[in-house]
Write an enzyme that holds these catalytic residues in place. Sequence first.
Site, PDB file in Angstrom:
ATOM      1  N   CYS A 186       3.926 -40.553  -6.312  1.00 44.63           N
ATOM      2  CA  CYS A 186       4.668 -41.671  -5.931  1.00 44.63           C
ATOM      3  C   CYS A 186       4.728 -42.900  -7.080  1.00 44.63           C
ATOM      4  CB  CYS A 186       4.533 -42.287  -4.445  1.00 44.63           C
ATOM      5  SG  CYS A 186       5.366 -43.919  -4.243  1.00 44.63           S
TER       6      CYS A 186
ATOM      7  N   CYS B 161       4.145 -46.375  -5.704  1.00 46.83           N
ATOM      8  CA  CYS B 161       2.908 -46.323  -5.352  1.00 46.83           C
ATOM      9  C   CYS B 161       1.809 -46.701  -6.495  1.00 46.83           C
ATOM     10  CB  CYS B 161       2.502 -45.051  -4.526  1.00 46.83           C
ATOM     11  SG  CYS B 161       3.260 -44.854  -3.126  1.00 46.83           S
TER      12      CYS B 161
END
Length: 127
Positions: free
Chosen positions: A30, A33
């Site tokens: 991600c 993230c």
Amino acid sequence: MSTIDLDNDSFQSAIQADKPLIVDFWAPWCGPCRNFAPVFDKASEEHEDITFAKVNTEEHQELAGTLGIRSIPTLMVFREQVLLYSQAGALSSGQLDELITQVKGLDMAKIHAEIAASQDGQDTPQA
């Protein structure tokens, strides 16, 4: 303080601890993230009175599913076993600092009283 990694077994004990808990649900693939990780890590070093934890949703899919994590990153904040905040999306450093300030400033006695009152209301049979 650095962040700790949580799994199915350690999650429950972490929310029962005395200090507020901020959990970052993330995955290695991600991009948002990975961009949020340094902000989260920096905050963990600045606020030793809060436990900062991470849950890798790839490794702990059951825990993420149980908690209703549908997109990442998602932050959850617990204090005195109460879920106070749950929202998907990366925060800026300033937004995370503001969230931390708000969590620290909450009157938890009032929140527990409100929860108890709402539960009492739900337990009352309807005529």
